[in-house]
Design a protein around this motif. Structure first.
Motif, short mmCIF file in Angstrom:
data_model
loop_
_atom_site.label_atom_id
_atom_site.label_comp_id
_atom_site.label_asym_id
_atom_site.label_seq_id
_atom_site.Cartn_x
_atom_site.Cartn_y
_atom_site.Cartn_z
N PHE A 185 0.83 -1.20 0.00
CA PHE A 185 0.00 0.00 0.00
C PHE A 185 0.87 1.26 0.00
O PHE A 185 0.48 2.29 -0.57
CB PHE A 185 -0.93 0.01 1.22
CG PHE A 185 -2.16 0.82 1.01
CD1 PHE A 185 -3.35 0.21 0.65
CD2 PHE A 185 -2.15 2.20 1.14
CE1 PHE A 185 -4.50 0.95 0.44
CE2 PHE A 185 -3.29 2.96 0.93
CZ PHE A 185 -4.46 2.33 0.58
N LEU A 186 2.03 1.20 0.63
CA LEU A 186 2.93 2.36 0.60
C LEU A 186 3.37 2.67 -0.83
O LEU A 186 3.48 3.85 -1.21
CB LEU A 186 4.14 2.09 1.49
CG LEU A 186 5.15 3.25 1.63
CD1 LEU A 186 4.48 4.47 2.25
CD2 LEU A 186 6.34 2.83 2.47
N LEU A 187 3.61 1.64 -1.62
CA LEU A 187 3.95 1.85 -3.03
C LEU A 187 2.78 2.48 -3.78
O LEU A 187 2.96 3.35 -4.64
CB LEU A 187 4.33 0.52 -3.68
CG LEU A 187 5.63 -0.13 -3.19
CD1 LEU A 187 5.84 -1.48 -3.86
CD2 LEU A 187 6.83 0.79 -3.44
N VAL A 188 1.55 2.07 -3.44
CA VAL A 188 0.36 2.66 -4.05
C VAL A 188 0.24 4.13 -3.65
O VAL A 188 -0.14 4.98 -4.47
CB VAL A 188 -0.90 1.88 -3.65
CG1 VAL A 188 -2.16 2.60 -4.12
CG2 VAL A 188 -0.86 0.48 -4.22
N VAL A 189 0.56 4.46 -2.41
CA VAL A 189 0.53 5.86 -1.95
C VAL A 189 1.49 6.71 -2.78
O VAL A 189 1.15 7.82 -3.20
CB VAL A 189 0.89 5.95 -0.46
CG1 VAL A 189 1.09 7.40 -0.03
CG2 VAL A 189 -0.21 5.32 0.39
N ILE A 190 2.68 6.18 -3.04
CA ILE A 190 3.67 6.91 -3.85
C ILE A 190 3.13 7.16 -5.25
O ILE A 190 3.27 8.26 -5.81
CB ILE A 190 4.99 6.12 -3.90
CG1 ILE A 190 5.63 6.09 -2.52
CG2 ILE A 190 5.95 6.73 -4.92
CD1 ILE A 190 6.85 5.19 -2.43
N VAL A 191 2.48 6.16 -5.83
CA VAL A 191 1.95 6.29 -7.19
C VAL A 191 0.76 7.24 -7.23
O VAL A 191 0.68 8.12 -8.10
CB VAL A 191 1.57 4.90 -7.73
CG1 VAL A 191 0.86 5.03 -9.08
CG2 VAL A 191 2.80 4.02 -7.88
N GLU A 192 -0.18 7.09 -6.30
CA GLU A 192 -1.39 7.91 -6.30
C GLU A 192 -1.08 9.39 -6.05
O GLU A 192 -1.82 10.26 -6.50
CB GLU A 192 -2.37 7.40 -5.25
CG GLU A 192 -3.14 6.15 -5.65
CD GLU A 192 -4.18 6.43 -6.72
OE1 GLU A 192 -4.48 7.60 -6.98
OE2 GLU A 192 -4.67 5.45 -7.30
N THR A 193 -0.01 9.67 -5.32
CA THR A 193 0.37 11.06 -5.06
C THR A 193 1.37 11.58 -6.09
O THR A 193 1.77 12.74 -6.02
CB THR A 193 0.96 11.20 -3.65
OG1 THR A 193 2.04 10.27 -3.48
CG2 THR A 193 -0.09 10.92 -2.60
N GLY A 194 1.78 10.72 -7.05
CA GLY A 194 2.66 11.15 -8.13
C GLY A 194 4.04 11.58 -7.68
O GLY A 194 4.57 12.60 -8.11
N ARG A 195 4.66 10.77 -6.81
CA ARG A 195 5.95 11.14 -6.25
C ARG A 195 7.05 10.19 -6.71
O ARG A 195 6.79 9.11 -7.22
CB ARG A 195 5.87 11.16 -4.72
CG ARG A 195 4.88 12.19 -4.21
CD ARG A 195 5.12 12.59 -2.77
NE ARG A 195 4.39 13.82 -2.47
CZ ARG A 195 4.85 15.04 -2.69
NH1 ARG A 195 6.05 15.21 -3.19
NH2 ARG A 195 4.13 16.10 -2.40
N ILE A 196 8.29 10.65 -6.52
CA ILE A 196 9.46 9.85 -6.87
C ILE A 196 9.44 8.57 -6.04
O ILE A 196 9.12 8.62 -4.85
CB ILE A 196 10.75 10.66 -6.59
CG1 ILE A 196 10.80 11.90 -7.50
CG2 ILE A 196 12.01 9.83 -6.77
CD1 ILE A 196 11.95 12.83 -7.22
#
Length: 313
Positions: A185-196
């Motif tokens: 889910f942390l990886l999904v958070v990175i993707v959904e927020t458009g971050r490096i």
């Protein structure tokens, strides 16, 4: 009834006010980790005020869709705020299946941004929308799998009941399924927020940008509304992660003192999660475009492993 309406209004206002502050904290932490001074914490508020008081300049080919989308996206994001428990277990618009609705509302925002990017006839907009749609086909699957890995422990899709069940039953920190779903889910958070390493929110390089390419045609108050809505969406993604994995500190009773204490704990958790993302962005570089799907595949694989472990147990 009046207390619950006041609570819903206060929750929406809290998210609207805190969203730029969290973005300012993330940028400040990144700057300090990179040995830079960086802008102060209130710079995002100045930027929003500057955008909102400027007139918008649109392409002559733009239709009513381009003018409507900023208001539509802002309204959808604000409506999503009422679906999530934040300071207290109570969420204003809670019902069975609300977590699934939240995933679909994120998809609605992505859909309208993508078709609006095509509306102006810009090459950059078309490139960004095509990339976003390709990535979203994998991202939504990864998000749902990560959510399912948690839902299997409680057997419901009602967020309030999920959080209450996790608080009552507790989380086994030595459970491998918990950590697998946590990282997924942390990886999904990175993707959904458009971050490096998925995307870089601070760049406008046409060879690397995904999400930002869809917004290049906007300016003035339209860009201000979209920017504010995306900051609020970032808080929503943080809140969903907190509700599913770090629910401790949320108010169990619907009283003034309990909600105040729950608000303090909630803000601390959101800020700590923002700092964690800032550290991740500093440690890793932007991934090559064709390697980005591998990040989402890793998230899906971890979620599947977590589901299999829970079934086996």
């Amino acid at each position: 009834m009046i207390e619950k309406i006041v609570y819903m209004v206060c929750q929406v206002l809290l998210v609207l006010f805190v969203a730029p502050l969290v973005e300012g904290i993330i940028k400040k932490v990144k700057a300090r980790l990179q040995n830079r001074i960086g802008a102060d914490l209130v710079q995002p508020y100045r930027d929003l005020f500057k955008y909102l008081r400027k007139d918008a300049v649109l392409a002559k080919e733009a239709s009513w869709l381009t003018r409507t989308t900023p208001y539509l996206v802002f309204a959808v994001v604000l409506g999503s705020v009422s679906l999530l428990p934040m300071a207290a277990l109570y969420s204003p618009l809670t019902f069975t299946g609300d977590i699934i609705l939240l995933v679909y509302l994120f998809a609605v925002v992505r859909f309208f941004l993508a078709i609006t990017a095509l509306d102006s006839g810009s090459a950059f907009g078309g490139m960004g929308s095509s990339r976003e749609m390709i990535m979203s086909a994998i991202c939504e699957a990864a998000l749902l799998l990560a959510v399912i890995a948690v839902l299997m422990q409680v057997g419901t899709t009602n967020l309030g009941v999920i959080v209450e069940s996790l608080l009552t039953g507790g989380r086994d920190l030595f459970n491998y399924a918990y950590w697998l779903s946590f990282v997924a889910f942390l990886l999904v958070v990175i993707v959904e927020t458009g971050r490096i390493p998925y995307d870089n929110p601070d760049t406008h390089l046409e060879l690397t940008m995904i999400h930002e390419a869809m917004l290049l045609e906007y300016s003035g108050r339209y860009w201000g509304l979209l920017h504010w809505a995306l900051l609020v969406k970032q808080i929503l993604v943080f809140t969903l992660f907190i509700d599913l994995f770090i629910p401790w500190g949320i108010a169990k009773e619907f009283t003034g003192l309990a909600i105040f204490e729950g608000s303090i704990f909630y803000l601390l958790k959101v800020i700590l999660l923002g700092i964690l993302l800032a550290v991740i962005e500093t440690l890793y570089a932007k991934m090559r475009l064709f390697k980005v799907p591998k990040l989402l595949v890793v998230s899906m694989a971890l979620s599947v492993l977590a589901i299999v472990l829970q079934i086996a147990v």
